[in-house]
Design a protein around this motif. Sequence first.
Motif, short mmCIF file in Angstrom:
data_model
loop_
_atom_site.label_atom_id
_atom_site.label_comp_id
_atom_site.label_asym_id
_atom_site.label_seq_id
_atom_site.Cartn_x
_atom_site.Cartn_y
_atom_site.Cartn_z
N LYS A 93 0.89 -1.18 0.03
CA LYS A 93 0.02 -0.09 0.21
C LYS A 93 0.95 1.30 -0.04
CE LYS A 93 -4.40 1.78 2.10
NZ LYS A 93 -5.02 1.72 3.28
N SER A 94 2.03 1.30 0.78
CA SER A 94 2.71 2.37 0.69
C SER A 94 3.62 2.63 -0.36
CB SER A 94 4.05 2.09 1.59
OG SER A 94 3.18 2.22 3.29
N VAL B 101 1.23 4.23 -3.07
CA VAL B 101 0.93 5.77 -2.38
C VAL B 101 2.19 6.29 -2.81
CG1 VAL B 101 0.78 7.26 -0.69
CG2 VAL B 101 -0.41 5.32 -0.59
N PHE C 75 -7.20 0.27 -2.97
CA PHE C 75 -7.91 1.64 -3.10
C PHE C 75 -9.08 1.45 -4.18
CE2 PHE C 75 -3.53 2.64 -2.05
CZ PHE C 75 -3.68 3.51 -0.80
N GLU D 285 -9.79 8.21 -4.07
CA GLU D 285 -9.29 7.59 -2.74
C GLU D 285 -7.83 7.32 -2.78
OE1 GLU D 285 -9.76 3.29 -0.31
OE2 GLU D 285 -11.66 4.22 -0.95
N ALA E 12 -5.21 9.69 -0.05
CA ALA E 12 -4.20 8.84 0.67
C ALA E 12 -3.00 9.50 0.37
CB ALA E 12 -4.29 7.18 0.48
N ASP F 13 -2.92 12.85 1.94
CA ASP F 13 -2.63 12.82 3.48
C ASP F 13 -1.47 12.35 3.59
OD1 ASP F 13 -4.27 12.47 6.06
OD2 ASP F 13 -3.28 10.20 5.97
N VAL F 14 -0.68 11.42 3.29
CA VAL F 14 0.75 10.96 3.52
C VAL F 14 1.69 12.20 3.52
CG1 VAL F 14 2.85 9.87 2.85
CG2 VAL F 14 0.78 8.52 2.86
#
Length: 206
Positions: A23-24, A27, A62, A67, A71, A74-75
């Motif tokens: 996931k990281s 992103v 996602f 979405e 994310a 937000d990061v």
Amino acid sequence: MNATRQGQTAGSGRVARRRDRRKSEIVATAIGILSTNGYQGMNLEDVAERTDIAKATLYHYFRSKDELVGAALDVLTEDVLTRLAARAAETGDASPTALLGALVDEQVRILTESAPEVATVFSWPRPWPPAIQDAMKEMRRRHDTVFRQVVERGVADREFTCPDIDVAMQCLHGILNQSAVWIRPEGEDRAAARAAVVACALRLFV
């Protein structure tokens, strides 16, 4: 706990860590695309290809482009706020002038050296969808609060002579945003350039 249950717990922990790592990665890839192509130029196909996963797999992490973009923003925001908090902690019980100068210096360093993608993503000129715009407003409010609290303290202590905090804050953010244009990565003396920006910013308040 018996051995079987221990094995199941360890296995689910590894799965969760792998999912978090992937996931990281997704992103981080999205941030890279946003910083070069903007929202309009980003699509999930490119994200999936650059992350080396199938597009269908991407939807397990996602559910939509918005979405994923949310994310990513937000990061970036959390990273900036964490860096600013660390710099503030380093100043200890510094005066409002010293603390504000340190925060301005750190913000300029972020925008021009350590995380220039923050400047490019948040200043992208093309419009964002309403849902993303609302999220960005909240992120900017949180960022503004970090500096505003120091300014309000300086005014309360009569260290700052600032007749209108709101106007001064708008000017401060203008200086910070433009620093990424003024200070180029290939510049020979970025520390001196940052110091000049800090001195200019402080004149708004002192």
